[in-house]
Every structure is written in C-alpha cells, then in structure tokens.
Design an enzyme around this catalytic site. Structure first.
Site, PDB file in Angstrom:
ATOM      1  N   CYS A   9       0.745  -1.175   0.101  1.00 60.54           N
ATOM      2  CA  CYS A   9       0.083  -0.047   0.070  1.00 60.54           C
ATOM      3  C   CYS A   9       0.834   1.198   0.046  1.00 60.54           C
ATOM      4  CB  CYS A   9      -0.920  -0.093   1.262  1.00 60.54           C
ATOM      5  SG  CYS A   9      -0.194   0.010   2.922  1.00 60.54           S
ATOM      6  N   ASN A  12       2.262   1.718   4.219  1.00 62.96           N
ATOM      7  CA  ASN A  12       2.664   0.394   4.945  1.00 62.96           C
ATOM      8  C   ASN A  12       2.444   0.318   6.435  1.00 62.96           C
ATOM      9  OD1 ASN A  12       5.385  -1.981   5.332  1.00 62.96           O
ATOM     10  ND2 ASN A  12       3.388  -2.509   5.142  1.00 62.96           N
ATOM     11  N   CYS A  14      -1.331   0.863   7.433  1.00 63.71           N
ATOM     12  CA  CYS A  14      -2.639   0.461   7.432  1.00 63.71           C
ATOM     13  C   CYS A  14      -3.107  -0.622   6.732  1.00 63.71           C
ATOM     14  CB  CYS A  14      -3.575   1.731   7.307  1.00 63.71           C
ATOM     15  SG  CYS A  14      -3.437   3.234   8.178  1.00 63.71           S
ATOM     16  N   ARG A  15      -3.110  -0.441   5.487  1.00 69.79           N
ATOM     17  CA  ARG A  15      -3.818  -1.664   4.562  1.00 69.79           C
ATOM     18  C   ARG A  15      -3.026  -2.899   4.661  1.00 69.79           C
ATOM     19  NH1 ARG A  15      -5.023   2.170  -0.188  1.00 69.79           N
ATOM     20  NH2 ARG A  15      -3.301   2.901   0.601  1.00 69.79           N
ATOM     21  N   SER A  16      -1.699  -2.564   4.077  1.00 68.01           N
ATOM     22  CA  SER A  16      -0.819  -3.684   3.555  1.00 68.01           C
ATOM     23  C   SER A  16      -0.394  -4.635   4.835  1.00 68.01           C
ATOM     24  CB  SER A  16      -0.059  -3.419   2.774  1.00 68.01           C
ATOM     25  OG  SER A  16       1.146  -2.654   3.462  1.00 68.01           O
ATOM     26  N   ASP A 128      -7.803   3.905   0.882  1.00 68.09           N
ATOM     27  CA  ASP A 128      -7.142   4.604   1.894  1.00 68.09           C
ATOM     28  C   ASP A 128      -7.713   5.057   3.259  1.00 68.09           C
ATOM     29  OD1 ASP A 128      -5.278   5.776   3.513  1.00 68.09           O
ATOM     30  OD2 ASP A 128      -4.221   6.687   1.850  1.00 68.09           O
TER      31      ASP A 128
HETATM   32  P1  4NP Z   1      -1.591   2.927   4.001  1.00 72.19           P
HETATM   33  O1  4NP Z   1      -2.236   4.181   4.554  1.00 72.19           O
HETATM   34  O2  4NP Z   1      -1.196   3.362   2.552  1.00 72.19           O
HETATM   35  O3  4NP Z   1      -2.830   1.896   4.107  1.00 72.19           O
HETATM   36  O4  4NP Z   1      -0.646   2.427   4.880  1.00 72.19           O
HETATM   37  C1  4NP Z   1      -1.617   5.428   4.669  1.00 72.19           C
HETATM   38  C2  4NP Z   1      -0.725   5.704   5.600  1.00 72.19           C
HETATM   39  C3  4NP Z   1       0.054   7.024   5.657  1.00 72.19           C
HETATM   40  C4  4NP Z   1      -0.132   7.749   4.697  1.00 72.19           C
HETATM   41  C5  4NP Z   1      -1.173   7.482   3.622  1.00 72.19           C
HETATM   42  C6  4NP Z   1      -1.898   6.368   3.543  1.00 72.19           C
HETATM   43  N1  4NP Z   1       0.320   9.074   4.714  1.00 72.19           N
HETATM   44  O5  4NP Z   1       0.249   9.774   3.686  1.00 72.19           O
HETATM   45  O6  4NP Z   1       1.323   9.362   5.594  1.00 72.19           O
END
Ligand code: 4NP
Length: 158
Positions: A9, A12, A14-16, A128
């Site tokens: 994702c 790294n 939240c989702r992955s 997201d």
């Molecule tokens: P992830 O979510 O891609 O599912 O881990 C996010 C975590 C942090 C950010 C964006 C998405 N960020 O912009 O910091």
C-alpha cells in the site's frame, strides 16, 4: 517451494500490514504455514520503521489480528525477484508498481487485492483509511478478509 506473497500500500501502516496479518492468520488456520512466506511494504518510505497505525491496530485486534510488522519501503530490485505475487491495494499502487517493473516477468507478478474479492466484487480498490473515521478501518478489514479468502482459494485450488 514456499509461495512468496508481498502486500503493498502507500504507507505500509494501515492496509498492507493488515493484509499481511489476515493472510498469516488464514494460512495458519488452514494448516498451510510451511507453504507460504508473507510480507508487506509501502510505496513510500514516509513511515519506515514505524509500527502499524494505532487506529488500524485497535480495529484489527478486535477481530483477532495482531499487527506486529514494522513499516518498510518497497525495494523493486530485491522485491520483484524475491516474491511470486506483489499485490497492491489500489489503482495508484498498481500504477506505481507497473512503473517500477523492468520486465514482463516482473509486471506479471503485479495484482490488485480487490481482484480476489468474492463478496465485494463491485469495489475496485481497498480505500485508504488514513484520513477517515472508524468505518473506513472496518471497511478495510471487511475487504481484506474477503480478498484473502479468495486469494487462498485460488492458490490452493491450482
Ligand atoms: P496505508 O495508509 O497506505 O494503508 O498504510 C496510509 C498511511 C499513511 C499515509 C497515507 C496512507 N500518509 O500519507 O502518511
């Protein structure tokens, strides 16, 4: 040989990492631990070394998933050769992975998580949840459970 699966994702956190934990949980539940190597990484390195987002952790643990992995960046040179399947969470992840791939063989390893959904097939990405509320984290878990089940069914029926 173990099947090597990498979930991707943006951050790294939240989702992955959730996909990684759910896949490990389902693999263990089916007694397939010896047959899989599972990891996750982020397109960005913004959160390298960080544990999963606290909100994501608290939603996941309620369903029994312990998010223990620390964020790391995706390294195309190593990861495209080390893994059999590289599974992104949304269209931007897929575009970024396609851009980094250097051969058809590498491109053929790229998949989108929602392609494995069976119940939520009308959705085209795992959204997201970072800037949203509780319902976004629950939706992530619903979609990932569905997709992991579909992915494992597909891999094990081959
Ligand atoms: P992830 O979510 O891609 O599912 O881990 C996010 C975590 C942090 C950010 C964006 C998405 N960020 O912009 O910091």
């Amino acid at each position: 040989m173990k099947k090597r699966i990498l979930f991707i994702c943006l951050g790294n956190i939240c989702r992955s990492p959730s996909a990684e934990a759910i896949m490990k949980y389902y693999v263990k539940d089916r007694g397939l631990e010896e047959q899989y190597y599972i990891d996750s990484a982020g397109i960005s390195g913004y959160h390298s070394g960080d544990p999963a987002d606290r909100r994501m952790q608290s939603h996941a643990i309620r369903r029994g998933y312990d998010l223990t992995s620390l964020s790391r960046k995706f390294y195309p040179d190593a990861d495209f050769s080390d893994f059999d399947m590289i599974i992104g969470m949304d269209d931007q992840n897929i575009r970024d992975l396609q851009r980094m791939a250097t051969s058809e063989e590498e491109k053929n390893k790229i998949f989108k998580m929602t392609d494995f959904c069976q119940r939520f097939s009308y959705r085209d990405s795992v959204p997201d949840p970072y800037y949203g509320g509780d319902s976004g984290f629950e939706l992530v878990l619903d979609l990932l459970e569905d997709a992991v089940e579909g992915l494992l069914d597909q891999l094990e029926n081959k």
